[in-house]
Each structure stands twice: as structure tokens, then as C-alpha cells.
Motif scaffolding. Structure first.
Motif, PDB file in Angstrom:
ATOM      1  N   ARG A 144      -1.183 -52.664 -83.840  1.00  0.00           N
ATOM      2  CA  ARG A 144      -1.806 -51.657 -84.617  1.00  0.00           C
ATOM      3  C   ARG A 144      -2.906 -50.977 -83.396  1.00  0.00           C
ATOM      4  N   THR A 173      -2.118 -47.118 -81.995  1.00  0.00           N
ATOM      5  CA  THR A 173      -3.033 -46.085 -82.145  1.00  0.00           C
ATOM      6  C   THR A 173      -3.698 -45.502 -81.001  1.00  0.00           C
ATOM      7  N   GLN A 180       3.737 -45.319 -86.693  1.00  0.00           N
ATOM      8  CA  GLN A 180       4.612 -46.211 -87.040  1.00  0.00           C
ATOM      9  C   GLN A 180       5.929 -46.024 -86.390  1.00  0.00           C
ATOM     10  N   ASN A 202       5.568 -52.143 -89.463  1.00  0.00           N
ATOM     11  CA  ASN A 202       4.596 -52.247 -90.562  1.00  0.00           C
ATOM     12  C   ASN A 202       4.557 -53.556 -90.846  1.00  0.00           C
ATOM     13  N   GLU A 235       2.880 -55.452 -87.833  1.00  0.00           N
ATOM     14  CA  GLU A 235       1.345 -55.177 -87.721  1.00  0.00           C
ATOM     15  C   GLU A 235       0.849 -55.750 -88.961  1.00  0.00           C
TER      16      GLU A 235
END
Length: 66
Positions: free
Chosen positions: A6, A10, A16, A31, A34
Motif C-alpha cells: 500500500r 500510494t 489498486q 486488496n 495489501e
């Protein structure tokens, strides 16, 4: 397994879905990675390492044993 996915994602301003497209996996897979619900296969871990310019062990860390 703990990971920095993550944070790395970012930092590049990627969603994602953006990362999933680059890895040829679903957004749900990103997801799950992460949040630690899914551990990547070795080929996927290498793909992530190449994409982020990191070593696998700099992205993924084993959970400490109790």
C-alpha cells in the motif's frame, strides 16, 4: 505476512486497479495482498519487486513467531 505494498503503491499515486492492471491480476487480489489475506506466489512476488525496484524481502516480511 506483513508488506509495504500500500505504501509503495500510494507513493506512486496508483490505485489498486492501476497496480492490478500492471500485474495482470484482479483489484481484489491487490486488496488481499495489501491486507495480508493473501501471500503472493513467487512469480508474483518477483514481478512486484521488479515493478517497485525493490528486493522481495524489502517489500514482504514474515510475521514474528509468537
Amino acid at each position: 505476512m506483513n508488506n509495504r505494498l500500500r505504501e509503495l503503491r500510494t507513493a506512486r499515486g496508483w490505485t489498486q486497479a492501476d497496480l492490478a492492471d500492471q500485474l495482470d491480476v484482479s483489484r481484489q487480489t491487490v486488496n488481499a495482498l495489501e491486507t495480508g489475506r493473501y501471500d503472493p506466489s513467487l512469480p508474483l512476488a518477483f514481478k512486484l519487486a521488479r515493478l517497485f525496484g525493490q528486493r522481495i524481502e524489502d517489500i514482504f516480511q514474515d510475521d514474528p513467531q509468537p
